[in-house]
Design an enzyme around this catalytic site. Structure first.
Site, PDB file in Angstrom:
ATOM      1  N   ARG A  57      -3.553   0.429  11.922  1.00 52.59           N
ATOM      2  CA  ARG A  57      -3.788  -0.087  13.333  1.00 52.59           C
ATOM      3  C   ARG A  57      -4.211   0.495  14.072  1.00 52.59           C
ATOM      4  O   ARG A  57      -2.480   0.975  14.280  1.00 52.59           O
ATOM      5  CB  ARG A  57      -4.109  -1.570  13.111  1.00 52.59           C
ATOM      6  N   GLU A  93     -12.153  -0.171  18.439  1.00 54.60           N
ATOM      7  CA  GLU A  93     -12.834  -0.444  17.803  1.00 54.60           C
ATOM      8  C   GLU A  93     -14.223  -1.445  18.217  1.00 54.60           C
ATOM      9  O   GLU A  93     -14.205  -2.706  18.488  1.00 54.60           O
ATOM     10  CB  GLU A  93     -12.264  -0.688  16.525  1.00 54.60           C
ATOM     11  N   HIS A 107     -13.176   2.549   9.720  1.00 52.74           N
ATOM     12  CA  HIS A 107     -12.030   1.338   9.789  1.00 52.74           C
ATOM     13  C   HIS A 107     -12.113   1.023   8.600  1.00 52.74           C
ATOM     14  O   HIS A 107     -13.301   0.005   7.888  1.00 52.74           O
ATOM     15  CB  HIS A 107     -11.988   0.085  10.590  1.00 52.74           C
ATOM     16  N   ILE A 138       0.852  -1.186   0.218  1.00 54.72           N
ATOM     17  CA  ILE A 138      -0.061   0.232   0.480  1.00 54.72           C
ATOM     18  C   ILE A 138       0.942   1.386  -0.191  1.00 54.72           C
ATOM     19  O   ILE A 138       0.512   2.428  -0.497  1.00 54.72           O
ATOM     20  CB  ILE A 138      -1.123   0.273   1.102  1.00 54.72           C
TER      21      ILE A 138
HETATM   22  N1  LIG Z   1      -7.441   0.793   7.472  1.00 53.07           N
HETATM   23  C1  LIG Z   1      -7.578  -0.385   6.295  1.00 53.07           C
HETATM   24  O1  LIG Z   1      -8.986  -0.260   5.655  1.00 53.07           O
HETATM   25  C2  LIG Z   1      -6.705  -1.096   6.323  1.00 53.07           C
HETATM   26  C3  LIG Z   1      -6.749  -1.613   4.834  1.00 53.07           C
HETATM   27  C4  LIG Z   1      -5.714  -2.701   4.599  1.00 53.07           C
HETATM   28  C5  LIG Z   1      -4.552  -2.749   5.291  1.00 53.07           C
HETATM   29  N2  LIG Z   1      -4.227  -1.776   6.173  1.00 53.07           N
HETATM   30  C6  LIG Z   1      -2.391  -1.577   7.348  1.00 53.07           C
HETATM   31  O2  LIG Z   1      -2.305  -1.889   6.650  1.00 53.07           O
HETATM   32  C7  LIG Z   1      -0.966  -2.666   7.099  1.00 53.07           C
HETATM   33  C8  LIG Z   1      -0.019  -3.011   6.058  1.00 53.07           C
HETATM   34  O3  LIG Z   1      -0.599  -3.454   3.935  1.00 53.07           O
HETATM   35  P1  LIG Z   1       0.279  -3.612   3.516  1.00 53.07           P
HETATM   36  O4  LIG Z   1      -0.504  -4.521   2.249  1.00 53.07           O
HETATM   37  O5  LIG Z   1       0.835  -2.586   2.432  1.00 53.07           O
HETATM   38  O6  LIG Z   1       1.371  -4.652   3.848  1.00 53.07           O
HETATM   39  P2  LIG Z   1       2.916  -4.601   3.906  1.00 53.07           P
HETATM   40  O7  LIG Z   1       3.038  -6.137   4.779  1.00 53.07           O
HETATM   41  O8  LIG Z   1       2.852  -4.843   2.415  1.00 53.07           O
HETATM   42  O9  LIG Z   1       4.021  -3.584   4.462  1.00 53.07           O
HETATM   43  C9  LIG Z   1       3.569  -3.319   5.523  1.00 53.07           C
HETATM   44  C10 LIG Z   1       5.405  -2.843   5.529  1.00 53.07           C
HETATM   45  O10 LIG Z   1       5.613  -2.173   6.944  1.00 53.07           O
HETATM   46  C11 LIG Z   1       7.369  -2.289   7.359  1.00 53.07           C
HETATM   47  N3  LIG Z   1       6.635  -2.087   8.338  1.00 53.07           N
HETATM   48  C12 LIG Z   1       7.087  -3.214   9.043  1.00 53.07           C
HETATM   49  N4  LIG Z   1       7.236  -3.129  10.421  1.00 53.07           N
HETATM   50  C13 LIG Z   1       8.357  -1.822  10.424  1.00 53.07           C
HETATM   51  C14 LIG Z   1       8.434  -1.345  11.466  1.00 53.07           C
HETATM   52  N5  LIG Z   1       8.380  -1.848  12.645  1.00 53.07           N
HETATM   53  N6  LIG Z   1       8.764   0.073  11.007  1.00 53.07           N
HETATM   54  C15 LIG Z   1       8.849   0.148   9.860  1.00 53.07           C
HETATM   55  N7  LIG Z   1       7.965  -0.154   9.017  1.00 53.07           N
HETATM   56  C16 LIG Z   1       7.685  -2.004   8.923  1.00 53.07           C
HETATM   57  C17 LIG Z   1       7.571  -3.370   6.501  1.00 53.07           C
HETATM   58  O11 LIG Z   1       8.868  -3.568   6.163  1.00 53.07           O
HETATM   59  C18 LIG Z   1       6.841  -3.316   5.229  1.00 53.07           C
HETATM   60  O12 LIG Z   1       7.566  -2.327   3.734  1.00 53.07           O
HETATM   61  C19 LIG Z   1      -1.768  -3.869   6.974  1.00 53.07           C
HETATM   62  O13 LIG Z   1      -1.117  -4.519   7.388  1.00 53.07           O
HETATM   63  C20 LIG Z   1      -3.284  -4.170   7.536  1.00 53.07           C
HETATM   64  O14 LIG Z   1      -2.153  -3.697   9.282  1.00 53.07           O
HETATM   65  C21 LIG Z   1      -5.417  -1.042   6.823  1.00 53.07           C
HETATM   66  O1  LIG Z   2      -6.234  -5.938   6.602  1.00 56.22           O
HETATM   67  C1  LIG Z   2      -7.482  -5.436   6.191  1.00 56.22           C
HETATM   68  O2  LIG Z   2      -7.196  -5.202   4.447  1.00 56.22           O
HETATM   69  C2  LIG Z   2      -8.464  -4.041   6.442  1.00 56.22           C
HETATM   70  O3  LIG Z   2      -8.248  -3.779   7.219  1.00 56.22           O
HETATM   71  C3  LIG Z   2      -9.809  -4.334   5.849  1.00 56.22           C
HETATM   72  O4  LIG Z   2     -10.493  -5.441   6.474  1.00 56.22           O
END
Ligand SMILES: NC(=O)c1ccc[n+]([C@@H]2O[C@H](COP(=O)([O-])OP(=O)(O)OC[C@H]3O[C@@H](n4cnc5c(N)ncnc54)[C@H](O)[C@@H]3O)[C@@H](O)[C@H]2O)c1
Ligand SMILES: O=C(O)[C@H](O)CO
Length: 339
Positions: free
Chosen positions: A238, A267, A286, A157
């Site tokens: 989160r 939440e 969320h 993301i």
């Molecule tokens: N709000 C929402 O609805 C929503 C939707 C999708 C994802 N998310 C959250 O976003 C997170 C990230 O998603 P993604 O698909 O990009 O994951 P991803 O695994 O592709 O990327 C996560 C990145 O965070 C980095 N990271 C991990 N620990 C770290 C730290 N201590 N310091 C700095 N960087 C660190 C990793 O190296 C990685 O590059 C998910 O785990 C989820 O919790 C929330």
């Molecule tokens: O982790 C995720 O995919 C988001 O929080 C949506 O549920």
């Protein structure tokens, strides 16, 4: 005989039919989220379950000895007790990639809404307060274009946020991640930065890391103190990656200018949470990935993982911490063949 599975969240007819082609299924038909005690009762005899964020604990796994796979219709899997899943040899899957662009859009909607005070000024107009005084400095916002954005977490993301920031808004982008991403630095001209420097220099700090023991309360009092008074904080990761008490204090004291929040430590967020009383906070329930198209794609991906997991195939999206289970021949003979 088809394997038994349980569907613990609403899905479309199309996804249900796909699951029905391969599995015998029961599903949650109640209002809202399935209560944990009902989930535990329902999964006692199933081989797979499709959930969204349901807490997967040792107790839950003990009560469901036939389980082979837990398919989470979300990309974040902080709800999984990974060590317990390893012990019980239960695969956990998630839904990476299909939601990246949608979540990046939501991050930018929070960036724009906080910077230009969209919800606040929307209320202002609707409440009939638009008169001559609108030229007042009190209503001005801050620019997003050409500002500096600091992104904490440069994964799937994070990269989509970068593209919007660099190509759309011509922002300077600093990032912090566990590992530097030279290919993205080359492609987009972004700069790796220690967390402290990123916080000091950014006009917008965007949090998009997974919640892990290491990232729990990554943003606390010390980190907010490093941020500029004019800066805006965005959390689409989160709630528990942020010490919410410290965030409230940073906003109350004017340590930071505002916040755009899609996630909260608790939440649904309590109506008493002080963040909800603050005009400089934009709060969402969320919904980062919640467009019809993306939620449908997530549900189908979750269904494919579920079906693969209960029919002896390797699900495509086993979370990285549990991929070792796929290589365990003992597990395959015990779980896939003898049950
Ligand atoms: N709000 C929402 O609805 C929503 C939707 C999708 C994802 N998310 C959250 O976003 C997170 C990230 O998603 P993604 O698909 O990009 O994951 P991803 O695994 O592709 O990327 C996560 C990145 O965070 C980095 N990271 C991990 N620990 C770290 C730290 N201590 N310091 C700095 N960087 C660190 C990793 O190296 C990685 O590059 C998910 O785990 C989820 O919790 C929330
Ligand atoms: O982790 C995720 O995919 C988001 O929080 C949506 O549920």
């Amino acid at each position: 005989m088809k394997p038994k599975v349980y569907i613990a969240r609403p899905i479309s007819q199309e996804v249900e039919e796909y699951i029905g082609e391969h599995c015998d299924y029961r599903k949650w038909e109640g209002e809202g989220r399935i209560p944990l005690d009902i989930l535990m009762e329902e999964i006692k005899d199933v081989e797979g379950v499709l959930v969204q964020h349901a807490p997967v604990t040792d107790k839950l796994l003990e009560g469901a000895p036939n389980l082979k796979v837990i398919s989470n219709s979300a990309v974040g899997y902080d709800s999984f007790d990974l060590e317990a899943m390893k012990r019980h040899k239960v695969l956990g899957t998630h839904t990476p990639f299909v939601l990246d662009e949608t979540v990046a859009d939501l991050v930018f909607s929070l960036v724009l809404a906080t910077a230009r005070r969209v919800p606040e000024l929307n209320n202002f107009v609707k409440q009939g307060k638009w008169d001559k005084e609108t030229e007042s400095h009190d209503l001005f916002g801050i620019d997003v274009h050409h500002a500096t954005m600091g992104i904490i977490g440069m994964g799937r993301i994070g990269e989509k946020i970068v593209r919007r920031a660099r190509l759309g808004f011509e922002m300077d982008v600093l990032y912090n991640s566990r590992t530097p991403k030279p290919e993205l630095e080359e492609k987009y001209g972004i700069v790796y930065s220690e967390l402290e420097t990123l916080l000091e220099k950014s006009d917008f700090v965007v949090l998009i890391v997974p919640l892990t023991p290491e990232t729990h309360h990554l943003m606390g009092e010390k980190q907010f103190e490093k941020m500029k008074n004019s800066a805006i904080f965005i959390n689409c990761a989160r709630g528990a990656v942020v010490d919410e008490r410290a965030l409230i204090q940073a906003l109350e004291t004017g340590q930071i200018r505002g916040a755009g929040l899609d996630v909260f430590e608790q939440e649904p967020v309590s109506p008493d949470n002080p963040l909800l009383q603050m005009e400089q906070v934009v709060a969402l329930p969320h919904i980062g990935s919640a467009t019809e198209k993306t939620r449908a794609a997530m549900a189908m991906k979750a269904a494919e993982n579920l079906v693969a997991g209960v029919t002896g195939k390797n699900p495509p999206d086993v979370v990285k911490e549990l991929q070792e289970l796929l290589e365990d021949p003992h597990r395959f003979s015990e779980k896939f063949n003898s049950k």
